[in-house]
Enzyme design. Structure first.
Site, mmCIF file in Angstrom:
data_model
loop_
_atom_site.group_PDB
_atom_site.id
_atom_site.type_symbol
_atom_site.label_atom_id
_atom_site.label_comp_id
_atom_site.label_asym_id
_atom_site.label_seq_id
_atom_site.Cartn_x
_atom_site.Cartn_y
_atom_site.Cartn_z
ATOM 1 N N ARG A 123 -46.365 40.566 -28.029
ATOM 2 C CA ARG A 123 -45.972 39.189 -27.688
ATOM 3 C C ARG A 123 -44.673 39.151 -26.870
ATOM 4 O O ARG A 123 -43.815 40.008 -27.038
ATOM 5 C CB ARG A 123 -45.863 38.369 -28.985
ATOM 6 N N ASP A 315 -50.517 24.918 -33.571
ATOM 7 C CA ASP A 315 -51.175 25.913 -34.426
ATOM 8 C C ASP A 315 -52.518 25.409 -34.958
ATOM 9 O O ASP A 315 -53.286 26.179 -35.542
ATOM 10 C CB ASP A 315 -50.256 26.306 -35.583
HETATM 11 C C1 S3P Z 1 -43.041 28.155 -34.897
HETATM 12 C C2 S3P Z 1 -43.142 27.728 -33.599
HETATM 13 C C3 S3P Z 1 -44.376 27.829 -32.821
HETATM 14 C C4 S3P Z 1 -45.591 28.037 -33.734
HETATM 15 C C5 S3P Z 1 -45.338 29.096 -34.774
HETATM 16 C C6 S3P Z 1 -44.177 28.697 -35.644
HETATM 17 C C7 S3P Z 1 -41.737 28.027 -35.572
HETATM 18 O O1 S3P Z 1 -44.292 28.929 -31.953
HETATM 19 O O2 S3P Z 1 -46.725 28.368 -32.971
HETATM 20 O O3 S3P Z 1 -46.469 29.284 -35.575
HETATM 21 O O4 S3P Z 1 -41.675 28.101 -36.814
HETATM 22 O O5 S3P Z 1 -40.737 27.837 -34.871
HETATM 23 P P1 S3P Z 1 -43.557 28.826 -30.510
HETATM 24 O O6 S3P Z 1 -42.150 28.460 -30.731
HETATM 25 O O7 S3P Z 1 -43.688 30.203 -29.934
HETATM 26 O O8 S3P Z 1 -44.324 27.806 -29.756
#
Ligand code: S3P
Length: 433
Positions: A123, A315
């Site tokens: 990632r 999500d």
């Molecule tokens: C999250 C932010 C989101 C989400 C992840 C949890 C967080 O990701 O998809 O499951 O707790 O800040 P991104 O910040 O990469 O969009």
């Protein structure tokens, strides 16, 4: 190891489900309290592999955690006296752990090394390393984990300007570094990503001001620890909400669910598809809005999902795609390129799941087109992605009674965010007669 689960189609789902604590808020309750000196009790913390990763990493810097009944006690010396970790901080599968803790590491006077599992190693990490470097931290010349962050040069500059993606992980990383900078920061987001970090830090005494999608951080305020009660996770609740909406005659109530407007896009999308979603007893818990949610089975129609809905339902998109596969008409998802860099490439893995179940689906760079119909049981792979495994379970429950069970491979992926998911499914599933 046989890591497959077979799920039969279900009759109406009826009952109440207490879903576990919110994953995003759990990580923040651990990290924010670790930054301050003192003790705090966290009630309702999500006990899952991702949160264990955050706990293990914080322990390596000198923070102590103790189980006290159903609660977790955080005892921290405060960020100012964290010690250098003897080993690598292994964040497992958790993007939230690695990205948020990188921001903390930028404010520490030594080098911290980070790593994760195979999925996490795939990632993108420049999205956090670039802004940290811009602020004056030394960082590894790496695009992905493993990498290191070193704040030993001290004197972090403020961050001023836009961030490239609407990502709460990137925003939170910069906020944590900004708390230790020598100048104020101004962080401008391109979209309304979840704001749990800002809410919690403000409650703990941080000098943070939020104006729409701009966050001002003035360093120097002393943080105090704060007990947190974690609301139930809307991302976990979404599986039961969508399953109940899809199965006629269902009525499922989910108490105490976090309905922060930056997380509740799933309710907006489901409602726009014709679902019967009722919110009762709205209140605040530890600075977060919560409500009891009841969903009843109803006919769903295709919808267009794009713009800010993508960020606020991020999500839940794989499971909303499953809902679309059962709806009447066509659903299009646009602006969702971020799904490509989640625990799996969720545009590709969701399309493959629906395809295997006989759904007509087309995918493109930032989304997909789903033609509603009557998906049937099949053998599908979670690709080790917890959200895919649970989206597949919802599809299996709602699938054509005649077409038999769905076998979900790598089903234990649910341990990442919802370890009791399969048990709950067994309890709730109704054997049709
Ligand atoms: C999250 C932010 C989101 C989400 C992840 C949890 C967080 O990701 O998809 O499951 O707790 O800040 P991104 O910040 O990469 O969009």
């Amino acid at each position: 190891m046989n890591d497959s689960i077979s799920v039969e189609p279900s009759g109406p789902l009826v009952g109440s489900v207490r879903v576990p604590g919110d994953k995003s808020i759990s990580h923040r309750a651990l990290i924010c309290n670790a930054l301050a000196r003192g003790e705090a009790e966290i009630r309702g913390l999500l006990e899952s592999a991702d949160c264990r990763s955050t706990i293990a990493c914080l322990r390596q810097w000198g923070v102590e955690f103790e189980q006290s009944g159903d609660n977790i006690l955080v005892r921290s010396p405060g960020q100012a006296v964290f010690h250098r970790s003897a080993g690598v901080l292994d964040c497992g599968n958790s993007g939230t752990s690695i990205r948020l803790l990188s921001g903390v590491a930028a404010g520490l006077p030594f080098r911290t090394e980070f790593d994760g599992d195979e999925s996490l190693r795939g990632r993108p990490m420049r999205r956090v390393l670039d802004p940290l470097e811009q602020m004056g931290a030394s960082v590894a010349d790496a695009a992905t984990a493993p990498f290191w962050v070193d704040g030993s040069a001290g004197r972090l500059r403020g961050f001023d300007g836009p961030i490239a993606v609407a990502s709460a992980q990137v925003k939170s990383c910069i906020v944590f570094a900004a708390l230790r900078a020598e100048e104020p920061s101004r962080i401008v987001e391109p979209g309304p990503s979840r704001d749990h970090t800002e809410r919690m830090l403000i409650a703990m005494g941080a000098d943070i001001e939020v104006e729409g999608e701009t966050i001002h951080v003035r360093p120097g305020a002393e943080l105090h620890t704060s007990d947190v009660e974690v609301p139930a996770d809307i991302s976990a609740a979404a599986y039961w909400m969508i399953a109940a909406a899809l199965i006629p005659g269902s009525e499922v109530t989910l108490p105490n669910v976090g309905v922060n407007p930056r997380r509740s896009g799933v309710i907006d999308v489901l409602t726009s598809m014709g679902a019967n979603v009722e919110l009762r007893n709205p209140r605040d818990i530890s600075g977060e809005p919560v409500a009891d949610i009841t969903v009843r089975g109803s006919k769903l129609y295709g919808a267009r999902i794009d713009g800010d809905l993508i960020v606020t339902a991020l999500d839940e998109l794989p499971t909303l795609a499953v809902a679309a596969a059962f709806a009447e008409g066509v659903t299009e998802i646009h602006d969702a390129e971020e799904l490509r860099v989640k625990e799996s490439d969720r545009i590709a893995t969701t399309s493959a799941l629906l395809n295997a179940m006989g759904v007509e689906v087309e995918d493109w760079r930032d989304g997909m087109r789903i033609v509603g119909g009557q998906p049937r049981g099949a053998t599908v792979d979670s690709h080790g992605d917890h959200r895919l495994a649970m989206a597949a379970a919802v599809a299996a429950l709602a699938s054509d009674l005649e077409s038999g069970p769905t076998t979900i491979q790598r089903a234990s992926a649910v341990d990442i965010s919802y370890p009791t998911f399969w048990r709950e499914l067994d309890r709730l599933r109704h054997v049709p007669v």
